[in-house]
Design an enzyme around this catalytic site. Structure first.
Site, PDB file in Angstrom:
ATOM      1  N   LYS A 116      -4.587   7.866   4.478  1.00 38.15           N
ATOM      2  CA  LYS A 116      -3.467   7.121   5.067  1.00 38.15           C
ATOM      3  C   LYS A 116      -3.691   6.853   6.555  1.00 38.15           C
ATOM      4  O   LYS A 116      -3.243   5.833   7.065  1.00 38.15           O
ATOM      5  CB  LYS A 116      -2.147   7.866   4.841  1.00 38.15           C
ATOM      6  CG  LYS A 116      -1.676   7.813   3.396  1.00 38.15           C
ATOM      7  CD  LYS A 116      -0.240   8.267   3.261  1.00 38.15           C
ATOM      8  CE  LYS A 116       0.211   8.226   1.805  1.00 38.15           C
ATOM      9  NZ  LYS A 116       1.561   8.765   1.627  1.00 38.15           N
ATOM     10  N   LYS A 199      -7.065   3.432  -9.228  1.00 39.00           N
ATOM     11  CA  LYS A 199      -5.730   3.768  -9.724  1.00 39.00           C
ATOM     12  C   LYS A 199      -4.795   2.575  -9.544  1.00 39.00           C
ATOM     13  O   LYS A 199      -4.905   1.848  -8.551  1.00 39.00           O
ATOM     14  CB  LYS A 199      -5.211   4.968  -8.910  1.00 39.00           C
ATOM     15  CG  LYS A 199      -4.007   5.649  -9.517  1.00 39.00           C
ATOM     16  CD  LYS A 199      -3.558   6.815  -8.643  1.00 39.00           C
ATOM     17  CE  LYS A 199      -2.052   6.955  -8.754  1.00 39.00           C
ATOM     18  NZ  LYS A 199      -1.499   8.010  -7.916  1.00 39.00           N
ATOM     19  N   LYS A 202       0.974   0.078  -6.227  1.00 39.37           N
ATOM     20  CA  LYS A 202       1.856  -1.017  -5.832  1.00 39.37           C
ATOM     21  C   LYS A 202       1.413  -1.643  -4.514  1.00 39.37           C
ATOM     22  O   LYS A 202       1.850  -2.727  -4.166  1.00 39.37           O
ATOM     23  CB  LYS A 202       3.286  -0.515  -5.706  1.00 39.37           C
ATOM     24  CG  LYS A 202       3.409   0.512  -4.598  1.00 39.37           C
ATOM     25  CD  LYS A 202       4.790   1.085  -4.462  1.00 39.37           C
ATOM     26  CE  LYS A 202       4.743   2.216  -3.468  1.00 39.37           C
ATOM     27  NZ  LYS A 202       5.412   3.421  -3.875  1.00 39.37           N
TER      28      LYS A 202
END
Ligand code: TRP
Length: 335
Positions: A116, A199, A202
């Site tokens: 992140k 994976k 969204k």
């Protein structure tokens, strides 16, 4: 078995945008399945969400929508404690105490923190780094024995266990050390429809890579038709057929069919027929959930009531643990 003999299970989902069928299959569907076996406590993790930038109005809307989705998917607010994380102050309070037994190195080497930080290089904040300690607080406040987690949260659960043991060793038995709960028969990790080596997410910039819980029927079928499949034309689950295997997993999650049953059903048929069938199965399964969610969103007072009651129950349980922690570390209570 009496209520109190059931073990506590905690999990949470962040209200940061659309929920994909991957989130549903990997998390929410399991939450429903676990609600009879455990004392389940499920949160909308809004405190976690602000570790990456959120638009305030969108966060508020997503929080209410996720609460409605939980219930629409079959989580029963009479059986489970369902609440919004920021409504229970003990989560932040315990985080502060646990911070004092956590080492910076433990947090800076977390895979998700590193990922992140790279992705949001303009906003590497202390909250992003402290995220796993807040997650540990979520779990430990409720003395959860079990936490259903996907692979991406396993490292955070490991840290939670380390912190529980560390605190217990330093201050005396206080926290239950939680175990990861692996769902029987469903290791199903749902992959991107555009690149089955990744994976389903969204935040993928390609909207055809994922199906959300609010996509309409045509969109779902179109996305399934476009899904990347493998060479050949046989509907078979195999390591060298990641695209088809992923569709078989999705089909199974929404129809209850095993891979073998699906292979039999589509033997002699090509990818085209299969992809349409997957799209239809997903759309058929989501239609009642979408209708129920829409209905609930019109009953805002009802949803607010559920949240309020959930937060009260959660706060009562959390306060018990927090009081114990405050006593053990030596905070003067005044009574
Ligand atoms: N971090 C989790 C996720 O993004 C959400 C979460 C917050 C959670 N607190 C938790 C999951 C506690 C399990 C237990 O998926």
């Amino acid at each position: 078995m009496g209520e109190t003999e059931k073990k506590a299970l905690f999990s949470a989902v962040q209200p940061s945008g659309a929920v994909t069928i991957g989130n549903y299959i990997g998390a929410i569907k399991n939450f429903v399945a676990l609600q009879d076996e455990f004392n389940c406590i499920y949160a909308v993790a809004d405190l976690h969400s602000i570790t990456v930038r959120q638009e305030a109005a969108a966060l508020r809307k997503n929080t209410l929508e996720l609460m409605a989705l939980f219930i629409a998917c079959g989580i029963d607010p009479e059986k489970c404690v369902l609440f919004v994380q920021s409504h229970v102050p003990a989560h932040c309070e315990l985080t502060w105490v646990l911070n004092t037994i956590t080492y910076p190195g433990e947090l800076s080497r977390m895979t998700q923190f590193k990922d992140k930080s790279a992705k949001h290089a303009d906003n590497v904040n202390m909250g992003l780094m402290d995220y796993p300690v807040l997650m540990a607080s979520d779990i430990l406040l409720y003395q959860a024995a079990a936490v259903p987690v996907g692979a991406d949260q396993k490292q955070h659960l490991e840290l939670t266990r380390d912190l529980a043991v560390r605190f217990n060793n330093r201050y005396g038995q206080t926290f239950t050390v939680p175990e990861p709960y692996i769902m029987k028969g469903s290791g199903a990790k749902i992959m991107s429809l555009a690149d089955p080596s990744r994976k389903m997410s969204k935040s993928d910039e390609n909207p055809n890579a994922f199906i959300t819980m609010s996509d309409d029927r045509d969109t779902i079928i179109r996305k399934c038709k476009r899904a990347v499949t493998d060479s050949g034309n046989e509907v078979r689950s195999a390591e060298d057929k990641p695209g088809v295997s992923n569709l078989i997993a999705i089909y199974g999650a929404f129809t209850g069919k095993t891979a073998e049953e699906t292979e039999r059903e589509f033997s002699g048929k090509g990818y085209g027929d299969f992809k349409v069938a997957v799209g239809e199965a997903v759309a058929d399964a989501l239609a009642p959930v979408q209708a129920e969610k829409a209905r609930l969103l019109k009953e805002k007072d009802y949803l607010n009531g559920i949240m309020k009651r959930g937060a009260e129950t959660a706060a009562r349980i959390a306060r018990r643990t927090l009081s114990k922690v405050y006593r053990k570390v030596g905070f003067y209570s005044g009574d």
